[in-house]
Design a protein around this motif. Structure first.
Motif, PDB file in Angstrom:
ATOM      1  N   GLN A 241       0.851  -0.975   0.108  1.00  0.00           N
ATOM      2  CA  GLN A 241      -0.112  -0.013  -0.006  1.00  0.00           C
ATOM      3  C   GLN A 241       0.943   1.197   0.013  1.00  0.00           C
ATOM      4  OE1 GLN A 241      -3.395  -0.532  -0.018  1.00  0.00           O
ATOM      5  NE2 GLN A 241      -2.902  -2.730  -0.076  1.00  0.00           N
ATOM      6  N   TYR A 242       2.074   1.087  -0.111  1.00  0.00           N
ATOM      7  CA  TYR A 242       3.072   2.166   0.092  1.00  0.00           C
ATOM      8  C   TYR A 242       2.912   2.942  -1.133  1.00  0.00           C
ATOM      9  CZ  TYR A 242       7.499   4.217   1.833  1.00  0.00           C
ATOM     10  OH  TYR A 242       8.204   5.227   2.258  1.00  0.00           O
ATOM     11  N   VAL A 243       2.895   4.322  -0.972  1.00  0.00           N
ATOM     12  CA  VAL A 243       2.865   5.155  -2.017  1.00  0.00           C
ATOM     13  C   VAL A 243       4.349   5.421  -2.564  1.00  0.00           C
ATOM     14  CG1 VAL A 243       2.510   7.949  -2.649  1.00  0.00           C
ATOM     15  CG2 VAL A 243       1.257   6.605  -0.730  1.00  0.00           C
ATOM     16  N   GLY A 244       4.432   5.066  -3.984  1.00  0.00           N
ATOM     17  CA  GLY A 244       5.628   5.183  -4.675  1.00  0.00           C
ATOM     18  C   GLY A 244       6.713   4.076  -4.214  1.00  0.00           C
TER      19      GLY A 244
ATOM     20  N   ARG B 195       7.447   8.458  -8.651  1.00  0.00           N
ATOM     21  CA  ARG B 195       6.487   7.268  -8.074  1.00  0.00           C
ATOM     22  C   ARG B 195       7.168   6.025  -8.564  1.00  0.00           C
ATOM     23  NH1 ARG B 195       1.386   8.744  -6.229  1.00  0.00           N
ATOM     24  NH2 ARG B 195       1.594  10.663  -4.941  1.00  0.00           N
ATOM     25  N   ARG B 196       7.772   5.853  -9.721  1.00  0.00           N
ATOM     26  CA  ARG B 196       8.133   4.606 -10.346  1.00  0.00           C
ATOM     27  C   ARG B 196       9.719   4.915 -10.668  1.00  0.00           C
ATOM     28  NH1 ARG B 196       3.327   5.780 -12.495  1.00  0.00           N
ATOM     29  NH2 ARG B 196       1.894   3.852 -12.491  1.00  0.00           N
ATOM     30  N   PRO B 197      10.592   3.786 -10.890  1.00  0.00           N
ATOM     31  CA  PRO B 197      11.799   3.868 -11.022  1.00  0.00           C
ATOM     32  C   PRO B 197      11.920   4.578 -12.582  1.00  0.00           C
ATOM     33  CG  PRO B 197      11.237   1.642 -10.384  1.00  0.00           C
ATOM     34  CD  PRO B 197      10.005   2.254 -10.672  1.00  0.00           C
ATOM     35  N   VAL B 198      13.363   5.342 -12.439  1.00  0.00           N
ATOM     36  CA  VAL B 198      13.667   5.905 -13.613  1.00  0.00           C
ATOM     37  C   VAL B 198      14.878   5.367 -14.112  1.00  0.00           C
ATOM     38  CG1 VAL B 198      14.673   8.067 -14.540  1.00  0.00           C
ATOM     39  CG2 VAL B 198      12.994   8.127 -12.648  1.00  0.00           C
ATOM     40  N   ALA B 199      14.890   4.657 -15.453  1.00  0.00           N
ATOM     41  CA  ALA B 199      15.763   3.807 -15.969  1.00  0.00           C
ATOM     42  C   ALA B 199      16.528   4.383 -17.104  1.00  0.00           C
ATOM     43  CB  ALA B 199      15.069   2.538 -16.581  1.00  0.00           C
TER      44      ALA B 199
END
Length: 312
Positions: free
Chosen positions: A98-101, A239-243
């Protein structure tokens, strides 16, 4: 990592109490080792403190005759802490869904590691490695039982017979869990990179970032570098990984442009040299890096205020 950590091994938690002090004093003598073990099992200091507090409450609830019959209070407390952490790991994983990001383990300054840090440079590095972001992230991929067994046996040298009482498994089963965990830990990216080489790459990363030039920063990043940022839903973070090297470089330089008043410093953490960012005199972020010995492969940015308590 088959050896026990000097200064944080079994002797740190199983010394016989002489009965001369108060109950609180007896408990405080073991607090550092218990907190260190709980942190490695749970990944945050707040959760570690909750686990240790619960273990203390269980100790205090014993009647005086029961406490007097326990020859090694530290060993009893370590077993209690292990059981509590094992239970907490199940609920922690549910919370993290449930963690944000992105969720990252809490970075800690080496001077504030949750266990005694020896003076010997080699032993100091071993202690630090057991709370590195890279290792804690690998431990997150283990089952709760594997993680508890690995931390208690490989880091704190608790015998398998005692760990069996904690996990409800046989000593032989605990050995198998430790072996499985050890294989995962040994295969983690960057495991063979020396601390010196890691720190050289951090310094190169900091220098390239300071130029403000994308090309300079891309040169120190691996082509498949990944950036993860933990804001916990409390502050702005990806919020999401940057690749990818170009995307990560642009993201980092964009952050720098948005905070022209930020001050950057270098500090030693469990990962080696890391970067601390201050705004208005307060720590706003801690950046730790993973490397393959040639370039930076991982950028971990902690921005969640709840996980920066050790930096205040």
């Amino acid at each position: 990592m088959p050896r026990a950590v000097a200064g944080a091994g079994r002797g740190a938690v199983v010394d016989r109490s002489d009965g001369a002090g108060t109950v609180a004093a007896d408990l405080d003598a073991h607090r550092g080792a218990l907190r260190g073990a709980a942190f490695r099992m749970l990944g945050t200091l707040a959760d570690a403190d909750d686990a240790v507090q619960e273990a203390y409450l269980r100790w205090v609830r014993l009647d005086p005759d029961q406490r007097a019959g326990i020859a090694a209070p530290g060993a009893w407390l370590m077993r209690a802490t292990g059981r509590i952490c094992l239970d907490m790991l199940g609920s922690a994983r549910a919370r993290r869904e449930q963690y944000v990001g992105e969720w990252l383990p809490e970075p800690t300054p080496l001077s504030g590691l949750p266990a005694s840090v020896p003076d010997d440079p080699l032993e100091r590095a071993i202690v630090a490695d057991t709370v590195s972001t890279a290792l804690l992230l690998v431990l997150e991929t283990l089952t709760p039982a594997e993680r508890v067994v690995f931390v208690l046996h490989d880091v704190f040298a608790v015998p398998f017979a005692e760990i069996a009482e904690i996990t409800g498994r046989s000593p032989a089963a605990c050995r198998q869990l430790a072996s499985s965990a050890r294989r995962h830990v040994g295969r983690r990216p960057g495991a063979e990179v020396t601390r010196r080489r890691h720190d050289e790459l951090v310094a190169a990363f900091a220098a390239a970032t300071a130029t403000g030039e994308i090309a300079a920063l891309v040169q120190v990043l691996a082509p498949d570098v990944t950036l993860r940022s933990d804001g916990g839903g409390r502050v702005s973070a990806a919020r999401r990984p940057v690749a990818g090297a170009d995307a990560v470089a642009r993201f980092l330089l964009g952050l720098a442009r948005k905070a022209p008043d930020a001050a950057y410093g270098q500090v030693e953490t469990g990962d080696g040299l890391s970067i601390v960012i201050r705004q208005g005199g307060a720590v706003s972020a801690v950046v730790t890096l993973g490397t393959d010995g040639d370039r930076v492969t991982d950028v971990w940015i902690m921005r969640n205020p709840e996980k920066l308590g050790a930096w205040r």
